[in-house]
Design a protein around this motif. Structure first.
Motif, PDB file in Angstrom:
ATOM      1  N   MET A   1      40.231  10.219  57.434  1.00  0.00           N
ATOM      2  CA  MET A   1      39.564  10.904  58.430  1.00  0.00           C
ATOM      3  C   MET A   1      40.569  10.221  59.567  1.00  0.00           C
ATOM      4  O   MET A   1      40.888   9.439  59.807  1.00  0.00           O
ATOM      5  N   SER A   2      40.709  11.321  60.643  1.00  0.00           N
ATOM      6  CA  SER A   2      41.635  10.870  61.867  1.00  0.00           C
ATOM      7  C   SER A   2      40.956   9.913  62.756  1.00  0.00           C
ATOM      8  O   SER A   2      39.875  10.307  63.160  1.00  0.00           O
ATOM      9  N   ARG A   3      41.530   8.751  63.013  1.00  0.00           N
ATOM     10  CA  ARG A   3      40.970   8.095  63.794  1.00  0.00           C
ATOM     11  C   ARG A   3      40.941   8.503  65.177  1.00  0.00           C
ATOM     12  O   ARG A   3      39.831   7.967  65.928  1.00  0.00           O
ATOM     13  N   ILE A   4      41.820   9.195  65.690  1.00  0.00           N
ATOM     14  CA  ILE A   4      41.906   9.660  66.898  1.00  0.00           C
ATOM     15  C   ILE A   4      41.087  10.710  67.198  1.00  0.00           C
ATOM     16  O   ILE A   4      40.241  10.914  68.093  1.00  0.00           O
ATOM     17  N   GLY A   5      40.948  11.634  66.191  1.00  0.00           N
ATOM     18  CA  GLY A   5      40.265  12.784  66.356  1.00  0.00           C
ATOM     19  C   GLY A   5      38.624  12.378  66.314  1.00  0.00           C
ATOM     20  O   GLY A   5      38.002  13.459  66.685  1.00  0.00           O
ATOM     21  N   LYS A   6      38.298  11.595  65.586  1.00  0.00           N
ATOM     22  CA  LYS A   6      36.591  11.331  65.458  1.00  0.00           C
ATOM     23  C   LYS A   6      36.088  10.749  66.698  1.00  0.00           C
ATOM     24  O   LYS A   6      35.094  10.875  66.846  1.00  0.00           O
ATOM     25  N   VAL A  41      39.992  23.873  63.653  1.00  0.00           N
ATOM     26  CA  VAL A  41      39.036  22.721  64.413  1.00  0.00           C
ATOM     27  C   VAL A  41      38.258  23.383  65.158  1.00  0.00           C
ATOM     28  O   VAL A  41      38.201  24.675  65.460  1.00  0.00           O
ATOM     29  N   GLU A  42      37.112  22.803  65.489  1.00  0.00           N
ATOM     30  CA  GLU A  42      36.083  23.247  66.465  1.00  0.00           C
ATOM     31  C   GLU A  42      35.746  22.252  67.297  1.00  0.00           C
ATOM     32  O   GLU A  42      35.538  21.020  66.976  1.00  0.00           O
ATOM     33  N   ILE A  43      35.259  22.663  68.453  1.00  0.00           N
ATOM     34  CA  ILE A  43      34.717  21.761  69.572  1.00  0.00           C
ATOM     35  C   ILE A  43      33.223  22.209  69.723  1.00  0.00           C
ATOM     36  O   ILE A  43      32.870  23.025  69.869  1.00  0.00           O
ATOM     37  N   ILE A  44      32.519  20.959  69.903  1.00  0.00           N
ATOM     38  CA  ILE A  44      31.056  20.981  69.979  1.00  0.00           C
ATOM     39  C   ILE A  44      30.826  20.160  71.263  1.00  0.00           C
ATOM     40  O   ILE A  44      31.204  19.010  71.404  1.00  0.00           O
ATOM     41  N   GLN A  45      29.752  20.683  72.066  1.00  0.00           N
ATOM     42  CA  GLN A  45      29.815  19.844  73.133  1.00  0.00           C
ATOM     43  C   GLN A  45      28.206  19.307  73.029  1.00  0.00           C
ATOM     44  O   GLN A  45      27.295  20.185  72.653  1.00  0.00           O
ATOM     45  N   GLU A  46      28.059  17.808  73.134  1.00  0.00           N
ATOM     46  CA  GLU A  46      26.784  17.426  72.967  1.00  0.00           C
ATOM     47  C   GLU A  46      26.239  16.627  74.341  1.00  0.00           C
ATOM     48  O   GLU A  46      26.888  15.394  74.331  1.00  0.00           O
ATOM     49  N   GLY A  47      25.626  17.187  75.045  1.00  0.00           N
ATOM     50  CA  GLY A  47      25.485  16.481  76.580  1.00  0.00           C
ATOM     51  C   GLY A  47      26.729  16.257  77.314  1.00  0.00           C
ATOM     52  O   GLY A  47      27.290  17.308  77.856  1.00  0.00           O
ATOM     53  N   SER A  58      41.535  21.208  54.737  1.00  0.00           N
ATOM     54  CA  SER A  58      42.860  21.552  54.472  1.00  0.00           C
ATOM     55  C   SER A  58      43.980  20.421  55.056  1.00  0.00           C
ATOM     56  O   SER A  58      43.628  19.884  56.038  1.00  0.00           O
ATOM     57  N   ARG A  59      45.034  20.616  54.801  1.00  0.00           N
ATOM     58  CA  ARG A  59      46.326  19.972  55.206  1.00  0.00           C
ATOM     59  C   ARG A  59      46.580  20.230  56.482  1.00  0.00           C
ATOM     60  O   ARG A  59      46.766  19.352  57.509  1.00  0.00           O
ATOM     61  N   MET A  60      46.549  21.429  57.018  1.00  0.00           N
ATOM     62  CA  MET A  60      46.625  21.873  58.317  1.00  0.00           C
ATOM     63  C   MET A  60      45.554  21.439  59.505  1.00  0.00           C
ATOM     64  O   MET A  60      45.747  20.922  60.580  1.00  0.00           O
ATOM     65  N   ALA A  61      44.577  21.496  58.846  1.00  0.00           N
ATOM     66  CA  ALA A  61      43.168  20.937  59.628  1.00  0.00           C
ATOM     67  C   ALA A  61      43.043  19.554  59.935  1.00  0.00           C
ATOM     68  O   ALA A  61      42.949  19.038  61.095  1.00  0.00           O
ATOM     69  N   ARG A  62      43.848  18.773  58.922  1.00  0.00           N
ATOM     70  CA  ARG A  62      43.616  17.328  59.054  1.00  0.00           C
ATOM     71  C   ARG A  62      44.887  17.133  60.106  1.00  0.00           C
ATOM     72  O   ARG A  62      44.752  16.057  60.955  1.00  0.00           O
TER      73      ARG A  62
END
Length: 179
Positions: A1-6, A41-47, A58-62
């Protein structure tokens, strides 16, 4: 899991974000930025936070997960606070001044070096030798600062030229002379 991405992206109170599929638009007190993000990737807005998640493993998504999170975080930071790069000019007779919107520099050439700022970029000159490049888009600010530095990069013998503030230039000894 990407440390920056999460990591979640906090949205300041004066900033509004609109998401339409892969297209993200951020509006704040300094201006408005928009960008189409790559697939995977997708972006979700929560509050008042944004989360960037991968659609699949997939490798590209990671590979793009952390990139997209950083791009969106820089957009939010830019419209709320802005970015700036500082440059220092060193050398006898080397100086800079503002003429209208453009930056006019004397860098030891037979002609002055003139930079016209792109849309959304401002130049500030302090003490004729310090230049501040500021704007809301981090990518453009960095590219303009790099092109100004490339007009006369610091040379290793005397250290003359344009350098980033705080940049260390490795110096060389020069000729030892005949004995």
């Amino acid at each position: 899991m990407s440390r920056i991405g999460k990591r979640p992206i906090p949205i300041p109170s004066k900033v509004t974000v609109s998401i339409d599929g892969q297209f993200v638009s951020v509006k704040g007190p300094k201006g408005e930025l928009s960008r189409t993000l790559p697939t995977g990737v997708e972006i979700i807005q929560e509050g008042d936070t944004l989360l960037v998640t991968r659609i699949n493993e997939s490798r590209m998504a990671r590979a793009r997960h952390g990139l997209c999170r950083t791009l969106v975080a820089n957009m939010v930071e830019g419209v709320s606070n802005g970015f700036q790069k500082r440059l220092e000019i060193q050398g006898v007779g080397y100086r800079a001044q503002i003429q209208g919107q453009s930056l006019n520099m004397s860098l030891g050439y037979s002609h002055p070096v003139v930079f016209n700022p792109p849309e959304g970029i401002q130049f500030i000159v302090e003490n004729n030798t310090n230049v501040v490049v500021s704007g809301i888009d981090k990518e453009i600010v960095g590219n303009v600062a790099a092109s100004i530095r490339a007009a006369r990069p610091p040379e290793p013998y005397k250290g003359k030229g344009v350098r980033y503030a705080g940049e260390q230039v490795r110096r060389k000894a020069g000729k030892a002379g005949k004995k």
